[in-house]
Design an enzyme around this catalytic site. Structure first.
Site, short mmCIF file in Angstrom:
data_model
loop_
_atom_site.label_atom_id
_atom_site.label_comp_id
_atom_site.label_asym_id
_atom_site.label_seq_id
_atom_site.Cartn_x
_atom_site.Cartn_y
_atom_site.Cartn_z
CG HIS A 19 48.15 6.25 -28.93
ND1 HIS A 19 47.18 7.19 -26.96
CD2 HIS A 19 46.58 5.79 -29.40
CE1 HIS A 19 45.90 6.99 -26.92
NE2 HIS A 19 45.77 6.05 -27.63
CG HIS A 22 46.63 3.32 -24.99
ND1 HIS A 22 46.88 2.77 -26.37
CD2 HIS A 22 45.34 3.65 -24.75
CE1 HIS A 22 46.15 3.00 -26.71
NE2 HIS A 22 44.75 2.91 -25.97
CB CYS A 127 28.41 4.80 -28.67
SG CYS A 127 29.51 5.23 -29.67
CB CYS A 130 31.09 4.08 -25.86
SG CYS A 130 31.37 6.36 -25.75
CB CYS A 144 28.74 9.45 -29.78
SG CYS A 144 30.05 8.82 -27.92
CG HIS A 147 33.66 7.71 -30.16
ND1 HIS A 147 33.24 7.77 -28.72
CD2 HIS A 147 35.11 6.80 -30.34
CE1 HIS A 147 33.80 6.39 -27.59
NE2 HIS A 147 35.31 6.38 -29.14
CE LYS A 298 38.73 13.01 -27.81
NZ LYS A 298 37.61 12.58 -28.29
CE LYS A 301 46.23 3.96 -37.16
NZ LYS A 301 45.26 2.71 -37.50
N1 MSP Z 1 38.78 -1.49 -23.00
C1 MSP Z 1 38.31 0.13 -22.05
C2 MSP Z 1 38.48 0.03 -20.66
C3 MSP Z 1 38.05 -1.55 -20.07
S1 MSP Z 1 38.95 -1.46 -17.89
C4 MSP Z 1 37.90 -2.15 -17.76
C5 MSP Z 1 39.07 1.02 -23.20
N2 MSP Z 1 40.05 0.95 -23.31
S2 MSP Z 1 40.70 2.18 -24.32
O1 MSP Z 1 42.13 1.62 -25.12
O2 MSP Z 1 39.92 3.18 -24.88
O3 MSP Z 1 41.77 3.03 -23.19
C6 MSP Z 1 41.16 4.14 -22.30
C7 MSP Z 1 42.07 4.32 -21.80
O4 MSP Z 1 43.61 5.03 -22.48
C8 MSP Z 1 42.10 6.22 -20.98
O5 MSP Z 1 40.79 5.60 -19.67
C9 MSP Z 1 43.14 6.52 -19.73
O6 MSP Z 1 43.73 5.31 -19.55
C10 MSP Z 1 43.86 5.95 -21.23
N3 MSP Z 1 44.19 6.76 -22.52
C11 MSP Z 1 43.59 6.29 -23.73
N4 MSP Z 1 44.14 8.39 -24.68
C12 MSP Z 1 44.09 9.18 -23.73
C13 MSP Z 1 44.66 10.64 -23.96
N5 MSP Z 1 44.44 10.87 -24.90
N6 MSP Z 1 45.12 11.21 -22.87
C14 MSP Z 1 45.12 10.14 -21.90
N7 MSP Z 1 44.73 9.04 -21.57
C15 MSP Z 1 43.90 8.25 -22.37
O7 MSP Z 1 37.90 2.55 -22.56
#
Ligand code: MSP
Length: 652
Positions: A19, A22, A127, A130, A144, A147, A298, A301
């Site tokens: 999304h 990412h 959690c 997390c 948490c 979440h 936030k 889905k």
């Molecule tokens: N798998 C772990 C990361 C491991 S790194 C060794 C993880 N994955 S995650 O899919 O939850 O991705 C988190 C990351 O996605 C955030 O740190 C950021 O880079 C990005 N984002 C996900 N949602 C976001 C927003 N709503 N806004 C900005 N970035 C966000 O955590």
């Protein structure tokens, strides 16, 4: 000398499709790579997917597939999305890659051998969202805060990493390197967390509870805790790239992690202490950005407000979104996306700004000269524009280096705004009507086009394809790969003479209200439908496992329905008389009324009855057992047996 820089994004969990959140971090790495290449540096950029852990097992179970099958699907979607929108990653790592698994096991062996891993019993609050234990101080109302779920109590014998041992060394490193964690507020957050004693980190999960992970090299009854596994992707992918090269020595010293604030603790505390213990040099830089909200909410889905990169690309163009995201978010702060705001910024900065400046000037050049006219001596008015362009260029490098790139984008906007005013003042369309002013006309139009060229060079990391098209149109053929100095490329005055100019294409067509509402309504409807479908398709997760002995307690029998009619005063109940091979049929109330409007159709059918269920006194009489039914989405169907079976037959 070219610096060597290694940009990383978090590796994303494969429990959700890509999304806009990412996209932001990934496009940020892409933009920073393009900036550094333009500025003459040598860059490696890795992204990927994080595929182990409880979270993935849970979603895979819901879908009825294995964790690996599930991970393959979503990992492919990430990769596909990045490929389709031209993210210039050099490598894509998956934590299920053999190269990564081996690396993790090697590090575990090393850390174990050095005495930094021990075995102990532990009780903690885990959690799953997390994928880590939370301390009591992190919980809000027992939940948490990220979440909104209560963590589960886990009591287990596990392996622990002596994280606490490295606390002082970590504090010293942060204090000696004031910019190691940027922006400062996150550095302060980490330092304040480190004021309390740092607990050791549980780094294993018994296979009896979780099999989906990397096996500990020193105990095959355990798998590695997902964060201890995932963080090691950063060096594992460099040590053996997917093409089999070892690029560790080349790039590790320039390692620059990009993350959002949600995973600050794991990156600023777990990770450096792991590196210290493993004897791997610390990363060079941790850059932390804020969170994207959609409006005030936030993304989720269930709210149907998730913005998908590929759908956005099809509707409005991904590069226009990049422009918005990079200009709008001040590094480290949260920011809000709305379609209205996006269109407002796009129309004012790109359609009316750069697009209009280019169209106005190039249109007049095409009409009056057919090619870029020769350079003319500048007057004070053009010198003022040139001075502004130089000012913007001078601040450009330092803004990017300190991650204040939003400021650089604003600077380019301001340059375009000033140039626009200059053009309005000069009125070249009037000059065009006077043959004696041809030289003035050439000078003014060149100045307008020159600024467009400079802007396209400076914005090329943000909107690579669009800027390349503009540069090509203006005859700027020099590559943006660092072989020509940035200061030369973006210097005011470098516009070539004699390049043929046709009527300019509409690089940034305006998005009008009607188109906006049509597209957003369509996208919202799609998101809503997807959210509803996802909610409906929700398959009941597998509950706690039972043994064969547990199951043996349940006695199932074939029953034949001999009477069936609705219970008048009950909304859901049907009264069944079921022959289970005993002297008299049993009375059983079944909650299947809405699915059997004509219950008499059940008469004569074989059903499955839980025969040893304690009889239950209900408002309408005694219920002597239970009839099994299959349920899913909106369905509820009485379960039966295939073929000939007689009342009272046992089912096992
Ligand atoms: N798998 C772990 C990361 C491991 S790194 C060794 C993880 N994955 S995650 O899919 O939850 O991705 C988190 C990351 O996605 C955030 O740190 C950021 O880079 C990005 N984002 C996900 N949602 C976001 C927003 N709503 N806004 C900005 N970035 C966000 O955590």
């Amino acid at each position: 000398m070219a610096r060597k820089i290694y940009f990383t994004t978090p590796i994303y969990y494969v429990n959700a499709e890509p999304h806009i959140g990412h996209l932001y971090t990934t496009a940020l790495a892409d933009m920073l790579k393009r900036y550094h290449v333009l500025a003459g540096d040598d860059v490696w950029f890795q992204t990927g997917t994080d595929e182990h852990g409880e979270k993935i097992v849970q979603v895979a179970q819901k879908q009825g597939v294995t964790p690996k099958q599930f991970a393959d699907g979503i990992s492919g979607k990430f990769r596909d999305a990045w490929d389709k929108i031209d993210i210039a990653y050099d490598d894509f790592i998956r934590t299920t890659d053999a190269r990564h698994v081996k690396y993790v096991q090697d590090v575990l062996d090393k850390v174990h051998a050095s005495g930094d891993i021990y075995f102990d019993e532990y009780t903690g609050k885990y959690c799953v969202g997390c994928e880590r234990y939370l301390t009591d101080t992190e919980l809000v109302d027992g939940k948490c805060p990220d979440h909104q779920t209560a963590p589960k109590e886990v009591k287990e014998a596990n392996y622990f990493f002596k994280m606490g041992k490295y606390q002082q060394q970590l504090i010293a490193h942060i204090e000696e390197n004031p910019h190691w964690i940027r922006p400062e507020r996150f550095r302060n957050e980490v330092l304040s967390f480190l004021k309390s004693p740092l607990e050791d980190l549980c780094i294993s999960r018994p296979k009896t509870r979780l099999e989906w992970g990397i096996e500990l090299p020193f105990d095959d009854k355990y798998v590695t805790y997902v964060w201890f596994d995932a963080l090691l992707n950063y060096p594992s992918g460099l040590t053996e790239t997917s093409r089999g090269e070892n690029r560790f020595d080349q790039y590790w010293s320039g390692c620059n992690h990009l993350i959002a604030k949600d995973i600050l603790k794991t990156h600023a505390i777990y990770w450096p202490t792991m590196l210290m213990s493993a004897g791997i040099p610390l990363f060079k830089q941790l850059d932390v950005h804020g969170y994207w909200m959609v409006g005030e909410s936030k993304m989720s889905k269930s709210l149907g407000n998730v913005i998908r990169p590929l759908s956005f690309d099809a509707a409005f163009g991904i590069e226009n979104l990049r422009y918005f995201l990079f200009k709008e978010m001040k590094f480290g702060a949260d920011s809000s996306f709305t379609y209205d705001l996006f269109v407002e910024r796009y129309n004012s900065d790109l359609a009316n700004g750069l697009g209009n400046l280019l169209a106005r000037n190039a249109g007049l050049v095409a009409k009056n000269f057919g090619a870029i006219p020769a350079h003319q001596p500048l007057t004070d008015a053009e010198n003022a524009v040139a001075a502004k362009a130089k000012e913007v260029l001078d601040a450009y490098r330092s803004n990017f280096e300190s991650r204040q790139f939003a400021k650089s984008i604003e600077d380019v906007c301001a340059l375009i705004g000033e140039t626009d005013k200059y053009i309005t003042l000069m009125e070249p369309w009037k000059m065009a009507k006077d043959e004696s002013k041809k030289g003035d006309l050439a000078r003014v139009l060149r100045c307008g086009l020159e600024v467009c060229r400079v802007a396209a060079v400076l914005l090329s990391p943000v909107m690579p394809k669009k800027c390349a098209e503009i540069l090509e149109y203006l005859g700027e053929k020099r590559p943006l790969d660092g072989s020509v100095a940035l200061e030369e490329l973006a210097a005011f005055g470098a516009l070539a003479d004699g390049i043929e100019i046709d009527k300019p294409p509409r690089f940034f067509p305006r998005i009008d209200e009607a188109a906006l509402s049509q597209i957003t309504e369509q996208m919202m409807a799609e998101a809503d439908a997807a959210a509803k479908a996802a909610a409906q398709r929700e398959i009941e997760p597998i509950k706690e496992q039972i043994t064969i002995d547990d199951f043996a307690k349940v006695q199932l029998k074939v029953g034949r329905v001999v009477e069936a009619y609705p219970v008048e005063k009950a909304q859901k109940l049907i009264r069944l008389m079921v022959d289970v091979g005993e002297e008299n049929p049993r009375q059983i109330f079944a909650g299947i009324k809405s699915h059997y409007p004509r219950p008499e159709k059940l008469i004569g059918q074989n059903v499955i009855v839980v025969a040893n269920l304690k009889p239950r006194e209900m408002k309408f009489g005694l219920s002597e057992g239970m009839v099994l039914a299959a349920s899913g989405d909106d369905r509820l169907v009485a379960a039966t047996v295939l073929g000939a079976a007689e009342p009272g037959d046992g089912i096992s």
